[in-house]
Scaffold this active site. Structure first.
Site, PDB file in Angstrom:
ATOM      1  N   ASN A  37       0.814  -1.217   0.000  1.00  0.00           N
ATOM      2  CA  ASN A  37       0.000   0.000   0.000  1.00  0.00           C
ATOM      3  C   ASN A  37       0.853   1.277   0.000  1.00  0.00           C
ATOM      4  O   ASN A  37       1.667   1.494   0.900  1.00  0.00           O
ATOM      5  CB  ASN A  37      -0.901  -0.027   1.242  1.00  0.00           C
ATOM      6  N   ARG A 147     -14.196  -6.105  15.897  1.00  0.00           N
ATOM      7  CA  ARG A 147     -13.204  -5.082  16.252  1.00  0.00           C
ATOM      8  C   ARG A 147     -13.921  -3.751  16.373  1.00  0.00           C
ATOM      9  O   ARG A 147     -14.606  -3.327  15.442  1.00  0.00           O
ATOM     10  CB  ARG A 147     -12.138  -5.010  15.155  1.00  0.00           C
ATOM     11  N   TYR A 159      -8.055   6.898  13.063  1.00  0.00           N
ATOM     12  CA  TYR A 159      -7.763   5.674  12.299  1.00  0.00           C
ATOM     13  C   TYR A 159      -8.958   4.722  12.322  1.00  0.00           C
ATOM     14  O   TYR A 159      -9.576   4.509  13.362  1.00  0.00           O
ATOM     15  CB  TYR A 159      -6.547   4.934  12.881  1.00  0.00           C
ATOM     16  N   ASP A 212      -7.854  -2.133  17.735  1.00  0.00           N
ATOM     17  CA  ASP A 212      -6.555  -1.872  17.101  1.00  0.00           C
ATOM     18  C   ASP A 212      -6.089  -0.468  17.501  1.00  0.00           C
ATOM     19  O   ASP A 212      -6.730   0.530  17.156  1.00  0.00           O
ATOM     20  CB  ASP A 212      -6.726  -1.958  15.574  1.00  0.00           C
ATOM     21  N   HIS A 214      -3.278   0.741  16.557  1.00  0.00           N
ATOM     22  CA  HIS A 214      -2.519   1.184  15.390  1.00  0.00           C
ATOM     23  C   HIS A 214      -1.238   1.933  15.772  1.00  0.00           C
ATOM     24  O   HIS A 214      -0.912   2.991  15.214  1.00  0.00           O
ATOM     25  CB  HIS A 214      -3.396   2.024  14.452  1.00  0.00           C
ATOM     26  N   GLU A 238      -4.600  -4.961  19.601  1.00  0.00           N
ATOM     27  CA  GLU A 238      -3.698  -5.058  18.450  1.00  0.00           C
ATOM     28  C   GLU A 238      -2.787  -3.834  18.342  1.00  0.00           C
ATOM     29  O   GLU A 238      -3.246  -2.707  18.537  1.00  0.00           O
ATOM     30  CB  GLU A 238      -4.569  -5.175  17.194  1.00  0.00           C
ATOM     31  N   GLU A 264       1.294  -7.167  11.523  1.00  0.00           N
ATOM     32  CA  GLU A 264       0.803  -6.987  10.150  1.00  0.00           C
ATOM     33  C   GLU A 264       1.833  -6.342   9.215  1.00  0.00           C
ATOM     34  O   GLU A 264       1.739  -6.511   8.007  1.00  0.00           O
ATOM     35  CB  GLU A 264      -0.509  -6.192  10.136  1.00  0.00           C
ATOM     36  N   ARG A 285       0.281 -11.615  13.781  1.00  0.00           N
ATOM     37  CA  ARG A 285      -0.637 -11.150  12.739  1.00  0.00           C
ATOM     38  C   ARG A 285       0.030 -10.977  11.370  1.00  0.00           C
ATOM     39  O   ARG A 285      -0.436 -10.193  10.533  1.00  0.00           O
ATOM     40  CB  ARG A 285      -1.288  -9.829  13.178  1.00  0.00           C
ATOM     41  N   HIS A 314      -3.458 -10.753   9.161  1.00  0.00           N
ATOM     42  CA  HIS A 314      -3.971  -9.450   8.749  1.00  0.00           C
ATOM     43  C   HIS A 314      -4.995  -9.639   7.632  1.00  0.00           C
ATOM     44  O   HIS A 314      -4.793 -10.462   6.744  1.00  0.00           O
ATOM     45  CB  HIS A 314      -2.776  -8.627   8.234  1.00  0.00           C
ATOM     46  N   ASP A 318      -6.270  -3.684   1.841  1.00  0.00           N
ATOM     47  CA  ASP A 318      -5.130  -3.442   0.956  1.00  0.00           C
ATOM     48  C   ASP A 318      -4.328  -4.725   0.710  1.00  0.00           C
ATOM     49  O   ASP A 318      -3.269  -4.682   0.094  1.00  0.00           O
ATOM     50  CB  ASP A 318      -4.229  -2.327   1.503  1.00  0.00           C
ATOM     51  N   GLU A 341      -8.881 -11.708  10.429  1.00  0.00           N
ATOM     52  CA  GLU A 341      -9.529 -10.404  10.204  1.00  0.00           C
ATOM     53  C   GLU A 341     -10.261 -10.426   8.865  1.00  0.00           C
ATOM     54  O   GLU A 341      -9.758 -10.968   7.877  1.00  0.00           O
ATOM     55  CB  GLU A 341      -8.446  -9.312  10.202  1.00  0.00           C
ATOM     56  N   TRP A 405       1.532   6.538  12.196  1.00  0.00           N
ATOM     57  CA  TRP A 405       0.156   6.495  11.728  1.00  0.00           C
ATOM     58  C   TRP A 405      -0.423   5.134  12.035  1.00  0.00           C
ATOM     59  O   TRP A 405       0.248   4.130  11.859  1.00  0.00           O
ATOM     60  CB  TRP A 405       0.047   6.756  10.215  1.00  0.00           C
TER      61      TRP A 405
HETATM   62  O1  EZ4 Z   1      -4.001   0.106   8.534  1.00  0.00           O
HETATM   63  O2  EZ4 Z   1      -3.408  -2.406   6.093  1.00  0.00           O
HETATM   64  O3  EZ4 Z   1      -5.672  -4.236  11.153  1.00  0.00           O
HETATM   65  N1  EZ4 Z   1      -5.616  -3.638  10.161  1.00  0.00           N
HETATM   66  C1  EZ4 Z   1      -4.900  -2.552   9.906  1.00  0.00           C
HETATM   67  C2  EZ4 Z   1      -4.866  -2.114   8.471  1.00  0.00           C
HETATM   68  C3  EZ4 Z   1      -3.746  -1.166   8.067  1.00  0.00           C
HETATM   69  C4  EZ4 Z   1      -3.614  -1.113   6.571  1.00  0.00           C
HETATM   70  C5  EZ4 Z   1      -2.483  -0.191   6.114  1.00  0.00           C
HETATM   71  O4  EZ4 Z   1      -2.293  -0.291   4.752  1.00  0.00           O
HETATM   72  O5  EZ4 Z   1      -4.288  -1.987  10.778  1.00  0.00           O
HETATM   73  O6  EZ4 Z   1      -6.126  -1.631   8.146  1.00  0.00           O
HETATM   74 CO    CO Z   2      -4.036  -3.395  12.374  1.00  0.00          CO
END
Ligand code: EZ4
Ligand code: CO
Length: 405
Positions: A37, A147, A159, A212, A214, A238, A264, A285, A314, A318, A341, A405
């Site tokens: 991605n 989730r 996010y 998540d 993130h 996560e 992931e 993951r 994961h 994407d 997921e 991010w």
């Molecule tokens: O943000 O794959 O758990 N899933 C995630 C994803 C990621 C994307 C980034 O390209 O955290 O949605």
């Molecule tokens: Co994730």
């Protein structure tokens, strides 16, 4: 059986996907996913210019040797671009091997360990109530695990959240440059417990809940979050913190019993070796597309099984449906599979390009029984939807400092 041709096709049925097609001299072909991605074309060039020429004429049946040739034989090893390219080649070769054997790939791995694959779906909302309404809809559809992601009040974007002015990165719209988003740990902590208090009050304890982070928190902040959320029985938390330094998770683990999941973005088993071996996580993951294909995913699963770590691949949009199919074969086989997921199979255009027959009933997915991966790719349809440059967002703290991010 020699490799005759390797095609690399980029398409955009709403988001970019990179697909590899390996054709052998006796006409059998296999497909694999190489989507990275926001950096898609780097993998395309890598495959076309550096990988494909070395593979023409090689025996398509020697999956392991080709994997080693592309990993060990490259000197530089690892890396997201390299491993996505290797992954697609590896998946395509497993697809071919299954077709030659007349068996679905899971049979080549050792057969079924379960009748179906448990999925977790995404509920995301503009506020806590909206998120819980979404969760209720998914529970009514039969999902057993959800989730939960809710927008954070007073932050412009969060996010994983779709909504009015909320930019849901998954859709990969018109983004010729990376959008910038803001993060505030304090504002997040002001919201997050409420989401799970209300979720348990509304749904009781018969649904699995996940979340998540993130990678937005530091290890000690993750530990604090784990302690707060422990009592709401999450299946896992996560990506609480980044674990480039795998010791980070010792700090989280010392403070909380909340189950932890990560992986992931990982490219190799080395990215999670200490996390697994020291039992610092509960779910690994990794994705077939980003961790080098089915061959190393099998190795990671076996290694994780020694340390009570389950797999939870994961399943973001994407990763192309080819990756999801690869995961299905791994998931139905792996004795230590945990959960997959799931965000659906994409839009109608995507379903025309990627044709497969996985069925989803009551939150469970049933693997294809066709030889190989059980998924096909329509090149002509794909050509109608060409590549469009698009980026993932970049994140900053409120004072402008660049953050995860
Ligand atoms: O943000 O794959 O758990 N899933 C995630 C994803 C990621 C994307 C980034 O390209 O955290 O949605
Ligand atoms: Co994730």
């Amino acid at each position: 059986m020699k490799i005759k041709e390797i095609k690399v096709i980029v398409c955009n049925p709403g988001r970019n996907f990179v697909t590899v097609k390996i054709i052998t001299d006796d006409g059998i072909y296999g497909i694999g996913d190489a989507t990275l991605n926001g950096r898609e074309m780097a993998v395309v060039t890598y495959l076309e210019e550096h990988v494909a020429p070395c593979l023409i004429g090689r025996d398509a049946q020697n999956i392991e040797d080709i994997w080693q040739y592309l990993y060990r034989g490259v000197y530089w090893r690892k890396g997201a671009v390299n491993m996505a390219a290797i992954a697609a080649i590896d998946m395509a070769l497993w697809d071919i091997k299954g077709k030659v054997a007349g068996l679905p790939v899971y049979q080549l791995l050792g057969g079924k360990s379960r009748k179906a694959v448990t999925l977790y779906a995404h509920a995301n909302g503009e506020n806590v109530e909206h998120t819980l309404d979404e969760a209720e809809r998914l529970i009514k559809e039969g999902f057993k695990a959800i989730r939960l992601q809710s927008a954070i009040p007073d932050l412009a974007v969060t996010y994983g959240v779709l909504g009015d002015k909320k930019d849901y990165f998954e859709l990969q719209g018109d983004r010729p440059l990376p959008p910038e988003q803001e993060w505030s740990t304090q504002k997040y902590f002001n919201m997050i417990e409420d989401l799970f208090i209300k979720a348990r009050a509304r749904f009781g304890n018969n649904v699995e809940l996940l979340h998540d982070v993130h990678s937005r928190l530091t290890p000690i902040e993750s530990a604090r979050l784990g302690k707060i959320l422990e009592k709401y029985n999450l299946l896992f938390l996560e990506d609480a913190s980044i674990a480039e330094n795998q010791d980070n998770y010792k700090i989280i683990r010392q403070h909380t019993t909340i189950p932890l999941a990560i992986g992931e973005t990982y490219n190799t088993i080395w990215d999670c070796k200490d996390l697994i071996q020291n039992q610092l996580i509960d779910y690994i993951r990794t994705a077939a597309t980003h961790a080098g294909g089915i061959t190393p995913m099998r190795r990671i699963a076996d290694f994780a099984s020694l340390y009570n770590v389950k797999t939870a691949p994961h399943g973001a949009p994407d990763l192309s449906p080819i990756c999801f199919s690869a995961h299905m074969h791994l998931n139905i086989w792996a004795p230590n599979f945990g959960i997959q997921e799931f965000v659906g199979f994409g839009n109608d255009i995507s379903k025309k390009i990627f044709k497969q027959d996985i069925s989803v009933e009551n939150g469970m997915a049933y693997v294809s029984e066709k030889p190989g991966l059980g998924i096909d790719f329509d090149e002509e349809e794909a050509k109608k939807h060409p590549y469009k440059r698009s980026y993932l967002p970049v994140c900053r703290l409120e004072d402008g400092t660049l953050w995860n991010w």
